[in-house]
Scaffold this active site. Structure first.
Site, PDB file in Angstrom:
ATOM      1  N   ASP A 219       0.828  -1.203   0.000  1.00  0.00           N
ATOM      2  CA  ASP A 219       0.000   0.000   0.000  1.00  0.00           C
ATOM      3  C   ASP A 219       0.868   1.262   0.000  1.00  0.00           C
ATOM      4  OD1 ASP A 219      -1.289  -2.300   1.078  1.00  0.00           O
ATOM      5  OD2 ASP A 219      -2.858  -1.051   1.936  1.00  0.00           O
ATOM      6  N   HIS A 221      -1.125   4.421  -0.526  1.00  0.00           N
ATOM      7  CA  HIS A 221      -2.184   5.253   0.051  1.00  0.00           C
ATOM      8  C   HIS A 221      -1.928   6.753  -0.072  1.00  0.00           C
ATOM      9  CE1 HIS A 221      -5.274   2.661   1.547  1.00  0.00           C
ATOM     10  NE2 HIS A 221      -4.425   1.889   2.215  1.00  0.00           N
ATOM     11  N   ASP A 248      -4.077  -0.530  -3.350  1.00  0.00           N
ATOM     12  CA  ASP A 248      -4.228   0.603  -2.435  1.00  0.00           C
ATOM     13  C   ASP A 248      -3.213   1.704  -2.737  1.00  0.00           C
ATOM     14  OD1 ASP A 248      -6.286  -0.846  -1.359  1.00  0.00           O
ATOM     15  OD2 ASP A 248      -5.601  -0.698   0.711  1.00  0.00           O
ATOM     16  N   ASP A 251      -6.495   6.902  -1.718  1.00  0.00           N
ATOM     17  CA  ASP A 251      -7.272   7.091  -0.476  1.00  0.00           C
ATOM     18  C   ASP A 251      -6.352   7.370   0.716  1.00  0.00           C
ATOM     19  OD1 ASP A 251      -9.844   6.959  -1.493  1.00  0.00           O
ATOM     20  OD2 ASP A 251     -10.093   4.828  -1.107  1.00  0.00           O
ATOM     21  N   ARG A 252      -6.941   8.046   1.692  1.00  0.00           N
ATOM     22  CA  ARG A 252      -6.291   8.414   2.950  1.00  0.00           C
ATOM     23  C   ARG A 252      -5.233   9.496   2.747  1.00  0.00           C
ATOM     24  NH1 ARG A 252      -7.865   5.650   7.330  1.00  0.00           N
ATOM     25  NH2 ARG A 252      -8.859   3.625   7.092  1.00  0.00           N
ATOM     26  N   ASN A 280      -8.384  -3.108  -2.342  1.00  0.00           N
ATOM     27  CA  ASN A 280      -9.758  -2.829  -1.914  1.00  0.00           C
ATOM     28  C   ASN A 280     -10.077  -1.337  -1.943  1.00  0.00           C
ATOM     29  OD1 ASN A 280      -8.030  -2.635   0.527  1.00  0.00           O
ATOM     30  ND2 ASN A 280      -9.949  -2.207   1.586  1.00  0.00           N
ATOM     31  N   HIS A 281      -9.036  -0.489  -2.024  1.00  0.00           N
ATOM     32  CA  HIS A 281      -9.284   0.948  -2.145  1.00  0.00           C
ATOM     33  C   HIS A 281      -9.319   1.423  -3.589  1.00  0.00           C
ATOM     34  CE1 HIS A 281      -9.527   2.699   1.923  1.00  0.00           C
ATOM     35  NE2 HIS A 281      -8.921   1.567   2.266  1.00  0.00           N
ATOM     36  N   HIS A 329      -3.685  -8.436  -3.259  1.00  0.00           N
ATOM     37  CA  HIS A 329      -3.769  -7.402  -2.221  1.00  0.00           C
ATOM     38  C   HIS A 329      -4.191  -7.954  -0.869  1.00  0.00           C
ATOM     39  CE1 HIS A 329      -4.111  -3.486  -0.454  1.00  0.00           C
ATOM     40  NE2 HIS A 329      -5.323  -3.790  -0.029  1.00  0.00           N
ATOM     41  N   ARG A 379     -11.935  -6.813  10.427  1.00  0.00           N
ATOM     42  CA  ARG A 379     -12.369  -5.578   9.783  1.00  0.00           C
ATOM     43  C   ARG A 379     -13.881  -5.441   9.741  1.00  0.00           C
ATOM     44  NH1 ARG A 379      -8.100  -3.655   6.451  1.00  0.00           N
ATOM     45  NH2 ARG A 379      -6.411  -5.154   6.300  1.00  0.00           N
ATOM     46  N   HIS A 406      -2.293  -4.802   2.308  1.00  0.00           N
ATOM     47  CA  HIS A 406      -3.603  -4.640   2.943  1.00  0.00           C
ATOM     48  C   HIS A 406      -3.566  -4.277   4.427  1.00  0.00           C
ATOM     49  CE1 HIS A 406      -7.915  -4.993   2.976  1.00  0.00           C
ATOM     50  NE2 HIS A 406      -7.991  -6.187   3.515  1.00  0.00           N
TER      51      HIS A 406
END
Length: 476
Positions: A219, A221, A248, A251-252, A280-281, A329, A379, A406
Site C-alpha cells: 500500500d 495510500h 491501495d 485514499d487516505r 480494496n481501495h 492485495h 475488519r 492490505h
C-alpha cells in the site's frame, strides 16, 4: 495488588502506548486489563479506539458493543461503534449510535455535525442504489481527447501520442511543486492504461529474467513523497528494474491523484516491466468515503474520478511471480477447493465492483490470522485465514508463498504462517499517525526475497484525509 488495581495499572500502560501511537501494544495492555477484570466497560471502549487505529473495525465494533452491554449509558462506546461502522461503510448502523449520543448529550455539537454528515452518506447511498443500472455507460463515451485544447499558458512539458521518460520527470517535478497536469494529459494517461490493463489476464504471470530485478511494493495510500523515496533508494522503474504495486495506491493520503497518475504513466511507458494489482481501495465505495473521489473533484473534475473508477475495475487482481509467489492485495479464500486456475478463469470485467462475497471480494479483503482454520474478519468485511489454510493452498498450487499487503506492519513487512504468508506495506508513518516503517521486496531471477525497510520523509503541510467525503473519516 488486587486484580482491580492490576487491571487499572494495565489500562494506564495501554493509555500511554496509545499516546505514543503504539496501537498494537495499547491493544495488548487493554486485553491484559480485561483478563484481570472483565467487568470494566472503559477497558473495552479504550481497546475499541486502539482497534479503530489498527483498522480492525470488526473488533472495535465488538468491543464497543461489550462496553455498552456493561454500561448502557456509556456515550464513548456508542461514539466509537458509530465511527467503526462508518469506516466499513455501514452507515445505517452508525446513524443509530450517533442518535443515541445526541439523545444522551443534547448539547454535543460535534455529535450533531457527525449525525448530519452520516445522514447525508445514507441518503447518497440510497440515491446511488436507486439509479443503479445493469450496464452503466463508459465514462470514456463521448470524450474526444484529441480535441481538448492545451492553453499556451500551460507551463509543463507537452505529451504526444506516447509516454516518455522526459514527460514523467517533468510530471514528478510538477507534483513536488504542488502543480497539476493538464486535464488533456490526465485523460490520455488514464485512457491508455485502462486499455492496457483491460487486456491483461485477471492473474498476470511473469518471470524475472537474468539481469533484471522485480520490486514488490505494498500500500502507498496517497503518500506521494514516500513513493519517491522508494524510487530514490531502490532505483526508478526501467527495462531491467521491474515494479509491482500491490493495490491501495489511493485514499487516505492527500496525494492520491499524483500517485495514481505517476504509476499509470510508468505502466504506459513500460507495460511489460511495470505491474499493478487492484486493492480494496481501488473501488467506488471506498473512494467515495476515504478521499480519492473528493481529491479528483478538487484537483481535476468528477469526470476524472469516473475515468479512474473505470480503469480501476479493469486492473488485474493478482500476479504470479516465477510460478512460486502468488501476489494479491488481500489474501486467501473461504473454500479450500479454490485454486490458481479459478483465479485465471475469473472474469473480472463482468463485475466492476467486488460486492460482499465471492472470489474478487476475498482477494481484495481477507487477512491472515495466527489460529488454524478460518475466522470472522477483524475488519467486519471478508474473513481471516490461518496457517493451515495457507499451507494447503501453497502445496496444492506448487507455491513457495503468498505475498499480500492490505495491513500496516510496524516493520514494514512480516513473514507469517511458517514463511508461507508475507505481508508488505509501503506507506511509512501511515496517515501521519502510526509509527511504522515502510518496506518493499526485491526478487531476482533466483526468486529469493530481499526485504528492504525505509522511513517516512517530510511532505508539505497537508493532512491525510484532506479530501475525504466527511470529517467522520478524519476521526480515524
Amino acid at each position: 495488588m488486587t486484580d482491580s488495581e492490576d487491571a487499572l495499572s494495565l489500562k494506564q500502560k495501554g493509555n500511554q502506548a496509545f499516546k505514543d501511537h503504539d496501537w498494537l501494544n495499547s491493544v495488548h495492555f487493554y486485553t491484559k486489563a480485561i483478563e484481570a477484570n472483565d467487568q470494566d466497560p472503559s477497558f473495552y471502549a479504550n481497546r475499541a479506539q486502539a482497534n479503530i487505529k489498527l483498522e480492525a473495525y470488526g473488533y472495535a465494533i465488538a468491543d464497543a458493543t461489550k462496553a455498552i452491554e456493561l454500561d448502557g449509558s456509556y456515550v464513548k462506546a456508542y461514539w466509537r461503534r458509530a465511527i467503526a461502522n462508518t469506516a466499513i461503510l455501514n452507515s445505517r448502523e452508525a446513524l443509530k449510535d450517533f442518535k443515541v449520543v445526541i439523545r444522551k448529550e443534547p448539547s454535543n455539537k460535534d455529535a450533531k455535525l457527525k449525525l448530519a454528515e452520516c445522514e447525508k452518506i445514507v441518503k447518497r447511498v440510497e440515491f446511488l442504489r436507486a439509479i443503479e443500472i445493469g450496464d452503466p455507460p463508459s465514462a470514456f463515451e463521448g470524450l474526444d481527447i484529441d480535441s481538448v485544447p492545451v492553453e499556451p499558458s500551460y507551463d509543463g512539458l507537452k505529451l504526444g501520442t506516447e509516454m516518455t521518460s522526459d514527460f514523467i520527470d517533468d510530471m514528478i517535478t510538477r507534483f513536488k511543486n504542488g502543480k497539476k497536469l493538464h486535464k488533456k494529459y490526465v485523460y490520455q494517461i488514464v485512457a491508455a492504461v485502462k486499455n492496457i490493463v483491460y487486456e491483461e489476464p485477471t492473474m498476470v504471470e511473469m518471470d524475472v529474467k537474468e539481469g533484471h530485478k522485480l520490486t514488490v511494493c505494498g500500500d502507498t495510500h496517497g503518500q506521494f513523497f514516500d513513493l519517491l523515496e522508494i524510487f530514490r533508494l531502490n532505483g526508478f522503474p526501467s527495462e531491467s528494474q521491474y515494479y509491482l504495486f500491490n493495490g491501495d495506491f489511493v485514499d487516505r493520503g492527500s496525494w492520491s491523484t499524483e500517485i495514481a497518475l505517476l504509476l499509470y504513466a510508468y505502466k504506459w511507458l513500460r507495460p511489460n516491466a511495470f505491474f499493478l494489482n487492484r486493492g480494496n481501495h481501488e473501488t467506488d465505495d471506498m473512494n467515495r468515503v476515504y478521499g480519492f473521489e473528493g481529491e479528483c473533484k478538487a484537483k481535476y473534475s468528477e469526470r476524472v474520478f469516473k475515468l479512474f473508477s473505470e480503469s480501476f475495475s479493469a486492473l488485474p487482481l493478482a500476479t504470479l511471480i516465477g510460478k512460486k509467489f502468488f501476489t494479491l492485495h488481500g489474501g486467501l479464500f473461504s473454500d479450500d477447493k479454490t485454486t490458481l486456475d479459478d483465479v485465471r478463469k475469473l472474469n473480472r470485467h463482468q463485475q466492476r465492483q467486488p460486492g460482499q462475497q465471492g472470489l474478487m471480494m476475498e482477494m481484495l479483503w481477507t487477512d491472515p490470522q495466527t489460529a488454524p482454520g478460518r475466522g470472522p474478519s477483524k475488519r467486519g468485511v471478508g474473513l481471516q485465514f490461518g496457517p493451515d489454510v495457507t499451507k494447503r493452498f501453497c502445496e496444492k498450487n506448487g507455491l513457495d508463498a503468498v505475498i499480500r499487503s492490505h495491513e500496516v506492519r510496524m516493520e514494514g513487512y512480516e513473514v507469517e504462517h511458517d514463511g508461507r504468508c508475507i505481508t508488505v506495506f509501503s506507506a511509512p508513518k501511515y496517515c501521519d499517525s502510526t509509527e511504522n516503517r515502510g518496506a518493499y521486496i526485491n526478487i531476482g531471477p533466483e526468486l529469493k526475497l530481499e526485504y528492504h525497510q525505509f522511513d517516512a520523509v517530510p511532505h508539505p503541510d497537508i493532512k491525510p484525509m484532506a479530501y475525504a467525503q466527511s470529517s467522520l473519516m478524519q476521526m480515524m
